[in-house]
Design a protein around this motif. Structure first.
Motif, short mmCIF file in Angstrom:
data_model
loop_
_atom_site.label_atom_id
_atom_site.label_comp_id
_atom_site.label_asym_id
_atom_site.label_seq_id
_atom_site.Cartn_x
_atom_site.Cartn_y
_atom_site.Cartn_z
N PHE A 36 51.60 87.60 92.57
CA PHE A 36 52.37 86.51 93.16
C PHE A 36 52.60 85.38 92.16
N CYS A 77 49.61 83.31 95.22
CA CYS A 77 50.52 83.06 96.35
C CYS A 77 50.21 81.70 96.98
N ARG A 78 51.17 81.17 97.71
CA ARG A 78 50.99 79.85 98.33
C ARG A 78 49.84 79.84 99.33
N GLU A 79 49.64 80.94 100.05
CA GLU A 79 48.53 80.98 101.00
C GLU A 79 47.19 80.87 100.28
N CYS A 121 45.22 85.94 92.54
CA CYS A 121 46.39 85.84 93.41
C CYS A 121 46.88 84.40 93.42
N ASP A 149 55.00 82.45 92.73
CA ASP A 149 54.56 81.25 93.45
C ASP A 149 53.66 80.35 92.61
N GLN A 208 55.08 89.70 92.78
CA GLN A 208 54.51 89.84 94.12
C GLN A 208 53.28 90.72 94.02
N TYR A 209 53.15 91.70 94.93
CA TYR A 209 52.00 92.60 94.88
C TYR A 209 52.06 93.48 93.64
N TYR A 267 44.98 79.40 92.38
CA TYR A 267 44.92 80.82 92.72
C TYR A 267 43.59 81.13 93.40
N ASP A 288 52.56 88.29 103.56
CA ASP A 288 53.79 88.55 102.82
C ASP A 288 54.11 90.04 102.79
#
Length: 140
Positions: A117, A32-34, A30, A120, A136-137, A43, A69
């Motif tokens: 993601f 994503c930014r989180e 993953c 990102d 994304q997902y 990642y 998200d």
């Protein structure tokens, strides 16, 4: 070759231990930014296990909620002693729990099947070009 179970893992200091009695449902990276913020890297290597086959066998993790998200809250679990991030998607309504692959006792079992993601992803994130990419997902 099928993975032998239980699959076990825990935090860096050993205060938190867990096991899963079934094979992973999915393995992916993953971006994503989180996940970038939580991992300190490009990642998070995620391993999804059936929540019904997962249990904490030692210690009590601490949890942190963030907006997801996908809507709602995303709960991450970590060791309150050493700070190791262990879990994501901790939600009794989900049929799975996400376990950070680096917390597995044998992280070599992690074989990502896709990236999520990717919209990102950082320009210095060198993703495996052979893996399917999802902005994304991924559809599950």
């Amino acid at each position: 070759m099928p993975l032998s179970t239980p699959i076990t893992g825990g935090c860096a200091c050993g205060a938190i231990r867990y096991e899963c009695t079934e094979a992973p449902m999915a393995m992916f990276s993953c971006h994503c930014r989180e996940c970038q913020r939580a991992s300190g890297g490009p990642y998070s290597p995620a391993t999804l296990f059936p929540v019904t086959a997962f249990k904490i066998t030692q210690g009590t993790p601490k949890y942190h909620d963030r907006p997801s998200d996908g809507g709602g809250q995303h709960t991450r679990g970590f060791c309150p002693d050493c700070g190791s991030r262990l879990f994501g998607a901790v939600n009794p309504a989900f049929p799975f729990i996400g376990v950070v692959a680096s917390s597995l006792d044998d992280p070599s079992i992690f074989k990502p099947a896709f990236d999520i993601f990717t919209a990102d992803a950082q320009p210095w994130d060198l993703m495996d070009p052979a893996l399917p990419k999802h902005e994304q997902y991924a559809p599950m």
